[in-house]
Motif scaffolding. Structure first.
Motif, PDB file in Angstrom:
ATOM      1  N   GLN A  84      15.258  -8.841  78.945  1.00 40.06           N
ATOM      2  CA  GLN A  84      14.635 -10.145  78.751  1.00 40.06           C
ATOM      3  C   GLN A  84      15.169 -10.854  77.514  1.00 40.06           C
ATOM      4  OE1 GLN A  84      10.419  -9.624  78.696  1.00 40.06           O
ATOM      5  NE2 GLN A  84      10.238  -9.635  80.923  1.00 40.06           N
ATOM      6  N   ALA A  85      15.633 -10.079  76.553  1.00 36.51           N
ATOM      7  CA  ALA A  85      16.120 -10.677  75.308  1.00 36.51           C
ATOM      8  C   ALA A  85      17.578 -11.132  75.406  1.00 36.51           C
ATOM      9  CB  ALA A  85      15.972  -9.678  74.156  1.00 36.51           C
ATOM     10  N   THR A  86      18.212 -10.935  76.553  1.00 31.70           N
ATOM     11  CA  THR A  86      19.595 -11.375  76.744  1.00 31.70           C
ATOM     12  C   THR A  86      19.626 -12.542  77.710  1.00 31.70           C
ATOM     13  OG1 THR A  86      19.984  -9.841  78.580  1.00 31.70           O
ATOM     14  CG2 THR A  86      20.457  -9.044  76.357  1.00 31.70           C
ATOM     15  N   ARG A  87      20.715 -13.312  77.654  1.00 30.62           N
ATOM     16  CA  ARG A  87      20.836 -14.495  78.488  1.00 30.62           C
ATOM     17  C   ARG A  87      21.652 -14.199  79.732  1.00 30.62           C
ATOM     18  NH1 ARG A  87      19.405 -19.078  76.906  1.00 30.62           N
ATOM     19  NH2 ARG A  87      21.017 -20.212  78.030  1.00 30.62           N
ATOM     20  N   ASP A  88      21.233 -14.807  80.844  1.00 28.45           N
ATOM     21  CA  ASP A  88      21.943 -14.657  82.109  1.00 28.45           C
ATOM     22  C   ASP A  88      23.051 -15.705  82.169  1.00 28.45           C
ATOM     23  OD1 ASP A  88      22.815 -14.260  84.655  1.00 28.45           O
ATOM     24  OD2 ASP A  88      20.958 -14.884  85.653  1.00 28.45           O
ATOM     25  N   ARG A  89      24.286 -15.269  82.222  1.00 21.10           N
ATOM     26  CA  ARG A  89      25.422 -16.190  82.249  1.00 21.10           C
ATOM     27  C   ARG A  89      26.000 -16.353  83.656  1.00 21.10           C
ATOM     28  NH1 ARG A  89      28.557 -14.419  76.631  1.00 21.10           N
ATOM     29  NH2 ARG A  89      26.796 -14.844  75.248  1.00 21.10           N
ATOM     30  N   GLY A  90      25.271 -15.867  84.654  1.00 16.77           N
ATOM     31  CA  GLY A  90      25.691 -16.050  86.031  1.00 16.77           C
ATOM     32  C   GLY A  90      26.705 -15.011  86.468  1.00 16.77           C
ATOM     33  N   LEU A 147      23.435  -5.648  75.612  1.00 16.92           N
ATOM     34  CA  LEU A 147      22.252  -4.789  75.664  1.00 16.92           C
ATOM     35  C   LEU A 147      22.347  -3.634  74.663  1.00 16.92           C
ATOM     36  CD1 LEU A 147      21.659  -4.567  79.524  1.00 16.92           C
ATOM     37  CD2 LEU A 147      20.241  -5.764  77.855  1.00 16.92           C
ATOM     38  N   PHE A 148      23.561  -3.120  74.466  1.00 21.58           N
ATOM     39  CA  PHE A 148      23.734  -2.000  73.551  1.00 21.58           C
ATOM     40  C   PHE A 148      23.397  -2.373  72.109  1.00 21.58           C
ATOM     41  CE2 PHE A 148      26.260   0.397  76.730  1.00 21.58           C
ATOM     42  CZ  PHE A 148      25.690   1.642  76.528  1.00 21.58           C
ATOM     43  N   SER A 149      23.375  -3.654  71.793  1.00 18.59           N
ATOM     44  CA  SER A 149      23.059  -4.079  70.433  1.00 18.59           C
ATOM     45  C   SER A 149      21.566  -3.979  70.136  1.00 18.59           C
ATOM     46  CB  SER A 149      23.524  -5.523  70.215  1.00 18.59           C
ATOM     47  OG  SER A 149      22.793  -6.421  71.032  1.00 18.59           O
ATOM     48  N   GLN A 150      20.751  -3.633  71.129  1.00 16.15           N
ATOM     49  CA  GLN A 150      19.304  -3.546  70.949  1.00 16.15           C
ATOM     50  C   GLN A 150      18.860  -2.080  70.949  1.00 16.15           C
ATOM     51  OE1 GLN A 150      16.964  -6.350  73.293  1.00 16.15           O
ATOM     52  NE2 GLN A 150      18.867  -7.239  74.070  1.00 16.15           N
ATOM     53  N   PHE A 209      17.277  -0.577  74.127  1.00 13.64           N
ATOM     54  CA  PHE A 209      18.197  -0.198  75.186  1.00 13.64           C
ATOM     55  C   PHE A 209      18.810   1.174  74.902  1.00 13.64           C
ATOM     56  CE2 PHE A 209      22.322  -0.319  77.392  1.00 13.64           C
ATOM     57  CZ  PHE A 209      21.880  -0.617  78.673  1.00 13.64           C
ATOM     58  N   GLY A 210      19.187   1.400  73.644  1.00 13.64           N
ATOM     59  CA  GLY A 210      19.749   2.693  73.286  1.00 13.64           C
ATOM     60  C   GLY A 210      18.763   3.827  73.513  1.00 13.64           C
ATOM     61  N   PHE A 211      17.504   3.598  73.150  1.00 12.40           N
ATOM     62  CA  PHE A 211      16.480   4.619  73.357  1.00 12.40           C
ATOM     63  C   PHE A 211      16.247   4.862  74.843  1.00 12.40           C
ATOM     64  CE2 PHE A 211      11.956   5.979  73.549  1.00 12.40           C
ATOM     65  CZ  PHE A 211      12.089   7.158  72.835  1.00 12.40           C
ATOM     66  N   SER A 212      16.308   3.782  75.632  1.00 11.99           N
ATOM     67  CA  SER A 212      16.101   3.927  77.075  1.00 11.99           C
ATOM     68  C   SER A 212      17.205   4.773  77.707  1.00 11.99           C
ATOM     69  CB  SER A 212      16.041   2.553  77.751  1.00 11.99           C
ATOM     70  OG  SER A 212      17.328   1.947  77.819  1.00 11.99           O
ATOM     71  N   LEU A 213      18.427   4.669  77.170  1.00  3.99           N
ATOM     72  CA  LEU A 213      19.524   5.477  77.700  1.00  3.99           C
ATOM     73  C   LEU A 213      19.276   6.966  77.452  1.00  3.99           C
ATOM     74  CD1 LEU A 213      22.720   3.429  76.772  1.00  3.99           C
ATOM     75  CD2 LEU A 213      21.517   3.552  78.960  1.00  3.99           C
TER      76      LEU A 213
END
Length: 302
Positions: free
Chosen positions: A27-33, A43-46, A49-53
């Motif tokens: 949700q914190a990232t933008r959809d560029r199509g 996503l890796f910058s959050q 996301f890293g914890f979810s992996l």
């Protein structure tokens, strides 16, 4: 079989918690199509996301352990139950209200898994030959082409299509994990099924993240559940010889249907809405400041 069931349930919990973290990160990232190759990099910058992996890795290891003793249809139904885990976590931690239908769906998932667990026999004795290992890898390339085609569809069809292809990809991961006979690095590098695990897992992760960005959360998650359960279950019976206990086939079908149907009813919990993030995103595109004359000034969406 007891340890296998515990492993399958542990996988559901791990994947469910990971889904919550991933949804907030997406949700914190933008959809560029289209299919954006840089999506995973953003996503890796959050940290979420890293914890979810890490949770996904634990879930996969638990799935792998379960597949060594249980039929594919039981393991994949348990993995689909991660949606129920997400729903319960949302009701407890994120104050998301569950209606009567959602609680009935949670009960259906739990009942279905209990019926499956009581009806399933040990894993089938069948072993996939070299041709099956190669076909699993080829199927990943086919899924990649289908994913590109689905990404070009308008919403909500695009979200459903991407979710379905992602689900089929996760099904390939399960089947390839079952097909691999040795995880010794030297042997694994010579096994097409080993490459299928890595490529199908990465592709499916990317496709599902893209599907969630499109906003068709319910459609994407429902399609994911169908893709990762139904076809892999059929392949497990045909290729690996998965069976139920004698006389328990009807009970297994009922349990599988309950578990999948409950997961489908809970599909909207494939993504948890972060109220602050949602409001910020809405304001970024809809709220426009005014200039000195009091007229609304349009801010370009960067």
């Amino acid at each position: 079989m007891g340890w296998g069931l515990l492993s399958a349930l542990a996988a559901a919990v791990s994947f469910g918690l990971a889904s919550v973290m991933q949804a907030l990160a997406v949700q914190a990232t933008r959809d560029r199509g289209g299919l954006d190759p840089k999506l995973l990099i953003r996503l890796f910058s959050q940290w979420r996301f890293g914890f979810s992996l890490l949770l996904d890795l634990l879930g996969y290891l638990a799935t792998l352990a379960a597949l060594r003793t249980l039929p594919v249809f039981l393991v994949q139904a348990a993995v689909a139950a991660s949606v129920a885990v997400v729903a319960v976590v949302a009701s407890w931690v994120m104050t998301v209200r569950l209606g009567r239908r959602e609680w009935v769906a949670v009960v259906a998932v739990c009942t279905g898994l209990a019926l499956l667990g009581s009806a399933a026999a040990e894993e089938g004795a069948g072993r996939a030959n070299a041709a099956v290992h190669l076909m699993l890898l080829i199927s990943v390339a086919v899924l990649g082409l289908l994913g590109v085609a689905a990404a070009r569809l308008p919403a909500p069809a695009g979200g459903f299509g991407l979710g379905l292809v992602a689900g089929l990809g996760f099904g390939v991961v399960a089947l390839a994990s079952r097909a691999v006979t040795s995880f010794v690095p030297g042997q694994l590098l010579r096994d097409p099924a080993g490459y299928a695990i890595v490529v199908a897992g990465s592709l499916s992760f990317w496709l599902y993240a893209t599907a969630m960005q499109r906003g068709g959360v319910t459609q994407a998650t429902a399609a994911l559940v169908v893709g990762e359960t139904v076809l892999p279950a059929v392949v497990g019976v045909i290729v690996f010889g998965d069976r139920t206990r004698p006389g328990f086939a009807g009970l297994a079908v009922l349990g599988f249907g309950l578990a999948v149907a409950g997961a489908l009813l809970l599909a909207r919990f494939g993504e948890i809405t972060n109220p602050s993030a949602t409001q910020a995103g809405r304001c970024f595109t809809e709220c426009s400041p005014t200039d000195s004359s009091g007229q609304e000034r349009v801010v370009p969406d960067r």
